[in-house]
Write a protein that holds these residues in place. Structure first.
Motif, short mmCIF file in Angstrom:
data_model
loop_
_atom_site.label_atom_id
_atom_site.label_comp_id
_atom_site.label_asym_id
_atom_site.label_seq_id
_atom_site.Cartn_x
_atom_site.Cartn_y
_atom_site.Cartn_z
N GLY A 66 6.23 -16.32 52.57
CA GLY A 66 5.72 -14.99 52.89
C GLY A 66 5.21 -14.90 54.32
N SER A 67 4.53 -15.95 54.77
CA SER A 67 4.04 -15.98 56.15
C SER A 67 5.18 -15.97 57.15
N ALA A 68 6.28 -16.67 56.80
CA ALA A 68 7.44 -16.72 57.70
C ALA A 68 8.03 -15.33 57.88
N TRP A 69 8.22 -14.61 56.78
CA TRP A 69 8.76 -13.26 56.89
C TRP A 69 7.77 -12.31 57.57
N ALA A 70 6.48 -12.50 57.30
CA ALA A 70 5.48 -11.63 57.93
C ALA A 70 5.41 -11.83 59.43
N THR A 71 5.76 -13.03 59.89
CA THR A 71 5.71 -13.36 61.32
C THR A 71 7.01 -13.00 62.03
N ILE A 97 14.13 -6.58 54.71
CA ILE A 97 13.21 -7.71 54.74
C ILE A 97 12.55 -7.90 53.37
N GLY A 98 12.12 -6.79 52.77
CA GLY A 98 11.49 -6.89 51.46
C GLY A 98 12.41 -7.46 50.39
N ILE A 99 13.66 -7.00 50.39
CA ILE A 99 14.62 -7.49 49.38
C ILE A 99 14.93 -8.97 49.60
N LEU A 100 15.16 -9.37 50.85
CA LEU A 100 15.43 -10.77 51.14
C LEU A 100 14.24 -11.65 50.78
N GLY A 101 13.05 -11.23 51.16
CA GLY A 101 11.85 -12.00 50.84
C GLY A 101 11.64 -12.11 49.34
N LEU A 102 11.86 -11.01 48.62
CA LEU A 102 11.69 -11.03 47.16
C LEU A 102 12.71 -11.96 46.51
N ALA A 103 13.95 -11.90 46.96
CA ALA A 103 14.98 -12.77 46.38
C ALA A 103 14.67 -14.24 46.62
N MET A 104 14.25 -14.59 47.84
CA MET A 104 13.91 -15.97 48.14
C MET A 104 12.68 -16.42 47.35
#
Length: 269
Positions: A203-208, A244-251
């Motif tokens: 989550g931090s990676a995507w947030a950054t 970004i939300g969909i990719l982050g959720l899937a991962m």
């Protein structure tokens, strides 16, 4: 008349969503929540209560950027940066966290630096990263790495020091050496903490990501959002946000499945 009680046959298991591991009720609620959120968004934008693009506009922009290949290019660029920084961060954080939890000397040496950098937001590291690393991919990946590393190392360290000392002492009484205790006791007992840290690190990676792509990026979802901001192109911003939300959720769901597989010995609610 024979009044002897009849011998009961074997009880047949009843198939259920719980026995198959599929929570259909939870999935149904997820779908209801998704539809309700889209309807609320549509109603608010249709009434003019908020100045956001309507769902059809965002869908139209999605189709446009998919057709011209822009979304695929941005997605692959951002995904490569996030995965590289995240994987390097996690692979580095786990042994450092184990060392801090297992060795008092390592903890005393590393902990001040760890707490120091935890207090500094990744965005504040960007000027230093540009000056020392240039403006190519290295500083972008470094900023993402730092965010992932800090989240994962703290969770790993906390997992090691939270291991029940009774289990460690029992292993020593049975003649286990340090290496055996580490492999057979410390690692299994701290695995749930590590996996939670890995999920937080993701989550931090995507947030950054958006902040990282401020560094002279030419492609990427964060870069596209910044460009769209200059022209007040809200549908493009929404496309990047949703992607970004969909990719982050899937991962995250993949990591959650791995967590359940590795910690199936845990009792769950």
């Amino acid at each position: 008349m024979n009044d002897a009680p009849k011998k009961a046959g074997p009880v047949q298991p009843v198939a259920s969503a719980q026995s198959t591991g599929v929570d259909f009720f939870g999935l149904g609620l997820n779908l209801v929540g998704l539809v309700a959120g889209i309807l609320i968004w549509w109603l608010l934008t249709a009434s003019g209560a908020v100045g956001l693009p309507r769902p059809p506009e965002v869908v139209s922009k999605f189709i446009e950027v998919i057709a011209n290949g822009q979304l695929a290019t941005d997605l692959m660029s951002s995904l490569a940066r996030v995965l590289t920084g995240f994987l390097i961060g996690v692979i580095t954080a786990i042994p450092v966290g184990f060392a801090m939890g297992w060795y008092t000397v390592a903890r005393s040496l590393i902990d001040p630096y760890l707490q120091f950098f935890r207090m500094i937001p990744p965005l504040a590291i960007i000027p230093l990263a540009i000056v020392t690393m240039g403006i190519d991919e290295t500083p972008k990946i470094f900023v993402i790495f730092l965010a992932s590393f800090l989240a994962s190392v703290v969770a790993t360290y906390q997992g090691v020091i939270s291991v029940d000392k009774t289990m460690i002492n029992a292993a020593r009484v049975l003649g286990a050496k340090d290496l055996t205790i580490f492999l057979r006791v410390i690692i299994p007992a701290s695995t749930p903490f590590i996996l939670v840290g890995v999920r937080i690190g993701l989550g931090s990676a995507w947030a950054t990501l958006v902040a990282a792509e401020l560094i002279a990026a030419q492609t990427g979802l964060g870069f596209r959002m910044q460009q769209a901001q200059l022209y007040y192109d809200l549908p493009t911003i929404f496309v990047s946000l949703i992607t970004i939300g969909i990719l982050g959720l899937a991962m995250d769901r993949i990591l959650l499945a791995i967590e359940r597989l590795l910690t199936n010995w845990q009792e769950r609610v």
